[in-house]
Design an enzyme around this catalytic site. Structure first.
Site, PDB file in Angstrom:
ATOM      1  N   GLY A 114       1.049  -1.203  -0.031  1.00 33.82           N
ATOM      2  CA  GLY A 114       0.070  -0.077   0.094  1.00 33.82           C
ATOM      3  C   GLY A 114       0.809   1.323   0.000  1.00 33.82           C
ATOM      4  O   GLY A 114       0.633   2.163   0.721  1.00 33.82           O
ATOM      5  N   GLY A 138      -1.095   7.728   1.205  1.00 34.88           N
ATOM      6  CA  GLY A 138      -1.103   7.738   2.405  1.00 34.88           C
ATOM      7  C   GLY A 138      -0.077   7.330   3.422  1.00 34.88           C
ATOM      8  O   GLY A 138       1.328   7.920   3.314  1.00 34.88           O
ATOM      9  N   ARG A 167      -2.233   0.162  -7.805  1.00 33.97           N
ATOM     10  CA  ARG A 167      -2.248   1.142  -9.063  1.00 33.97           C
ATOM     11  C   ARG A 167      -0.901   1.461  -9.482  1.00 33.97           C
ATOM     12  O   ARG A 167      -0.089   2.047  -8.956  1.00 33.97           O
ATOM     13  CB  ARG A 167      -2.737   2.608  -8.444  1.00 33.97           C
ATOM     14  CG  ARG A 167      -4.364   2.316  -8.217  1.00 33.97           C
ATOM     15  CD  ARG A 167      -4.643   3.508  -7.615  1.00 33.97           C
ATOM     16  NE  ARG A 167      -4.458   3.615  -6.216  1.00 33.97           N
ATOM     17  CZ  ARG A 167      -4.779   4.680  -5.275  1.00 33.97           C
ATOM     18  NH1 ARG A 167      -5.302   5.728  -5.727  1.00 33.97           N
ATOM     19  NH2 ARG A 167      -4.196   4.501  -4.053  1.00 33.97           N
ATOM     20  N   VAL A 210      -3.330  -7.431  -2.606  1.00 34.30           N
ATOM     21  CA  VAL A 210      -2.815  -8.407  -1.460  1.00 34.30           C
ATOM     22  C   VAL A 210      -3.951  -9.481  -1.131  1.00 34.30           C
ATOM     23  O   VAL A 210      -3.704 -10.380  -0.440  1.00 34.30           O
ATOM     24  CB  VAL A 210      -2.622  -7.526  -0.126  1.00 34.30           C
ATOM     25  CG1 VAL A 210      -1.250  -6.727  -0.195  1.00 34.30           C
ATOM     26  CG2 VAL A 210      -3.631  -6.903   0.220  1.00 34.30           C
ATOM     27  N   SER A 222      -4.501  -0.125  14.339  1.00 37.22           N
ATOM     28  CA  SER A 222      -5.286   0.906  14.437  1.00 37.22           C
ATOM     29  C   SER A 222      -5.688   1.293  15.922  1.00 37.22           C
ATOM     30  O   SER A 222      -6.040   0.184  16.507  1.00 37.22           O
ATOM     31  CB  SER A 222      -6.539   0.913  13.484  1.00 37.22           C
ATOM     32  OG  SER A 222      -7.305   2.204  13.732  1.00 37.22           O
ATOM     33  N   TYR A 280     -14.701  -3.269  10.503  1.00 39.54           N
ATOM     34  CA  TYR A 280     -13.301  -2.606  10.570  1.00 39.54           C
ATOM     35  C   TYR A 280     -12.397  -2.708  11.835  1.00 39.54           C
ATOM     36  O   TYR A 280     -11.328  -3.080  11.624  1.00 39.54           O
ATOM     37  CB  TYR A 280     -13.307  -1.025  10.177  1.00 39.54           C
ATOM     38  CG  TYR A 280     -11.945  -0.445   9.973  1.00 39.54           C
ATOM     39  CD1 TYR A 280     -11.062  -0.684   9.083  1.00 39.54           C
ATOM     40  CD2 TYR A 280     -11.735   0.609  10.955  1.00 39.54           C
ATOM     41  CE1 TYR A 280     -10.067  -0.070   9.207  1.00 39.54           C
ATOM     42  CE2 TYR A 280     -10.379   1.084  10.750  1.00 39.54           C
ATOM     43  CZ  TYR A 280      -9.395   0.804   9.757  1.00 39.54           C
ATOM     44  OH  TYR A 280      -8.063   1.067   9.958  1.00 39.54           O
ATOM     45  N   PRO A 339      -2.530   3.794  14.729  1.00 40.30           N
ATOM     46  CA  PRO A 339      -2.759   5.106  14.584  1.00 40.30           C
ATOM     47  C   PRO A 339      -4.063   5.523  14.760  1.00 40.30           C
ATOM     48  O   PRO A 339      -4.968   4.714  14.997  1.00 40.30           O
ATOM     49  CB  PRO A 339      -2.544   5.293  13.218  1.00 40.30           C
ATOM     50  CG  PRO A 339      -1.722   4.208  12.617  1.00 40.30           C
ATOM     51  CD  PRO A 339      -2.054   3.009  13.539  1.00 40.30           C
ATOM     52  N   LEU A 391      -6.654   9.142  13.996  1.00 36.26           N
ATOM     53  CA  LEU A 391      -7.048   9.816  13.006  1.00 36.26           C
ATOM     54  C   LEU A 391      -5.688  10.315  12.156  1.00 36.26           C
ATOM     55  O   LEU A 391      -4.933  11.096  12.524  1.00 36.26           O
ATOM     56  CB  LEU A 391      -7.910  11.080  13.289  1.00 36.26           C
ATOM     57  CG  LEU A 391      -9.308  10.877  13.767  1.00 36.26           C
ATOM     58  CD1 LEU A 391      -9.957  12.341  14.242  1.00 36.26           C
ATOM     59  CD2 LEU A 391     -10.144  10.264  12.590  1.00 36.26           C
TER      60      LEU A 391
END
Ligand code: NDP
Ligand code: 8X3
Length: 252
Positions: free
Chosen positions: A9, A13, A35, A61, A140, A153, A183, A185
């Protein structure tokens, strides 16, 4: 000596920020994502900007066979991966658990959990063989506790925490280290993806609070990777100053 980091990824970001940060620390990079065009733009930027070698590998993935083929295609001098950053992931939707979309659920589970496992299963044996390596999983704060509309999620990120802990246990007899970064936000493309391209709804997520940036997370990832060999940064929760948990956010 050549140091190699593989980042999933890396087209956006947190993953893109990690690619830049690790390139700045002179890691050669295997950057991955679906991409292909963005990967090649990123590869040029990193090569020219930091003078490191970059190998772009486009694959999904979620596709176990594609992951296997991509890793099997690595030239011999790219096989000794020192750091694996399992970052590729996403949230989709914010509906109550009793009303969620089946496809969104499956995509999150297949990417965040199964994709991370495929990468781990195929990269870590080489680290054990070489008695050297570090797996950095991007979990997260969402994995610490559920929040409204986020159950699936959150469950995938709770899975990342438990899979990180399990891997750390299974590798405790080796020098291979495992880190779970959690992390809060972070302003990236995350919310655009979550709300299926509704940019206004996505920007509201970061209204009235200064969110983290991808760079803030990449700093911690690099710190963990560069810690002395006897130091294992097992888990780090990184929040914006006005965020206290997944659901407590103080906005002005
Ligand atoms: P972005 O949407 O900006 O980046 C997500 C990255 O994941 C992209 O590079 C995307 O690449 C890649 N990706 C998604 N699905 C796949 C797939 N099936 N196969 C390969 N690559 C894939 O979001 P973030 O940078 O914010 O997210 C990165 C990680 O950080 C995720 O795991 C997310 O859950 C986690 N996280 C994010 C937080 C936030 O607030 N932003 C907070 C906590 C954790 P491509 O589209 O090219 O395939
Ligand atoms: C992303 C952070 O709080 O939006 O994992 O779920 S949150």
């Amino acid at each position: 000596m050549k140091k190699i980091a593989l980042i999933t990824g890396a087209t956006s970001g947190i993953g893109a920020a990690c690619a830049r940060k690790f390139a700045g620390a002179k890691y050669d990079l295997i950057i991955t994502g679906r991409r292909e065009n963005l990967l090649s733009v990123m590869a040029d930027e990193l090569t020219q900007g930091f003078g490191v070698q970059v190998l772009p590998l486009a694959f999904d993935v979620r596709d176990r066979e594609a992951v296997r083929r991509a890793l099997a295609s690595l030239p011999a001098d790219w096989c000794s991966i020192d750091v694996l950053i399992n970052n590729a992931g996403l949230a989709l939707g914010l509906e109550p658990e009793y009303a969620g979309d089946f496809t969104d659920w499956e995509t999150m589970i297949d990417t965040n959990v199964k994709g991370l496992l495929y990468m781990t299963r195929l990269v870590v044996p080489g680290m054990v063989e070489r008695q050297k390596g570090h797996v950095i999983n991007i979990g997260s704060v969402a994995g610490d506790a559920a929040y409204a509309g986020g159950a699936v999620y959150c469950a995938t990120k709770a899975a990342v925490k438990v899979l990180s802990d399990g891997l750390r246990i299974d590798l405790a007899h080796t020098p291979v280290r495992v880190t779970n970064l959690k992390p809060g936000l972070v302003e990236t493309n995350f919310s655009n993806v979550r709300f299926h391209g509704d940019t206004e709804r996505a920007s509201n997520v970061y209204k009235g609070i200064q969110p983290l940036t991808g760079d803030d997370i990449a700093d911690v990832a690099l710190y963990a990777a560069q810690a002395p060999a006897h130091v294992q940064i097992a888990e780090v929760l990184i929040l914006a100053t006005h965020q206290a948990s997944g659901s407590v956010i103080c906005r002005n």
